[in-house]
Design an enzyme around this catalytic site. Structure first.
Site, mmCIF file in Angstrom:
data_model
loop_
_atom_site.group_PDB
_atom_site.id
_atom_site.type_symbol
_atom_site.label_atom_id
_atom_site.label_comp_id
_atom_site.label_asym_id
_atom_site.label_seq_id
_atom_site.Cartn_x
_atom_site.Cartn_y
_atom_site.Cartn_z
ATOM 1 N N GLU A 57 0.980 -1.183 0.163
ATOM 2 C CA GLU A 57 -0.154 -0.202 0.046
ATOM 3 C C GLU A 57 0.706 1.168 0.048
ATOM 4 O O GLU A 57 0.505 2.204 -0.803
ATOM 5 C CB GLU A 57 -0.902 0.094 1.161
ATOM 6 C CG GLU A 57 -1.921 -1.167 1.221
ATOM 7 C CD GLU A 57 -1.108 -2.284 2.149
ATOM 8 O OE1 GLU A 57 -0.127 -2.826 1.874
ATOM 9 O OE2 GLU A 57 -2.081 -2.876 3.034
ATOM 10 N N CYS A 88 -1.854 -2.785 7.463
ATOM 11 C CA CYS A 88 -1.084 -2.827 8.704
ATOM 12 C C CYS A 88 -1.482 -1.318 9.232
ATOM 13 O O CYS A 88 -2.044 -0.363 8.367
ATOM 14 C CB CYS A 88 0.249 -2.961 8.720
ATOM 15 S SG CYS A 88 1.024 -1.676 7.955
#
Length: 134
Positions: A57, A88
């Site tokens: 990401e 996360c």
């Protein structure tokens, strides 16, 4: 925006094949889409010094931002997890920095079930520039 387009899912899935994961053997792929429709592929990149690894990401966001992009419409994240993958905390904070709270995020795991969520749902009560003085 609704469900992620198949093209975006394909970009994220293809990214897993490029991931550099010699330690965890856990590839993750991402597809970040700008408001103008430009697509940025992200993948995780590991390092023997584990703290220096970077998630898919954040790779997608850093690529896009380094090219001058600041407006995004959708993020797709895929990984080999039993259920839809979960980003996360560090990635969630980066998402908050660059995205509207209502921006859609599509998560996909090996079960084939897509979870549609938003930035705000991933990180409620987030810390942002509005919390800084001046």
């Amino acid at each position: 925006m609704g469900k992620a387009k198949k093209e975006w899912l394909d970009v994220a899935i293809a990214a897993m094949d490029k991931a550099y994961v010699p330690y965890s053997h856990f590839p993750v792929g991402a597809c970040l889409v700008t408001k103008s429709g430009k697509v940025y592929q992200g993948l995780n990149i590991e390092n023997a010094s584990f703290g220096l690894s970077n998630c898919a990401e954040r790779t997608a966001f850093f690529k896009a931002v380094s090219e001058g992009e600041r407006e995004f419409q959708h993020l797709v994240v895929v990984g080999h997890t039993p259920e839809p993958i979960s980003p996360c905390g560090a990635c969630r904070q980066v998402m908050v920095e660059f995205c509207e709270p209502t921006m859609p995020v599509t998560l996909l795991g090996d079960d084939g079930v897509m979870k549609e969520t938003t930035i705000e749902s991933l990180l409620p009560y987030s810390f942002s520039s509005k919390d800084l003085p001046g």
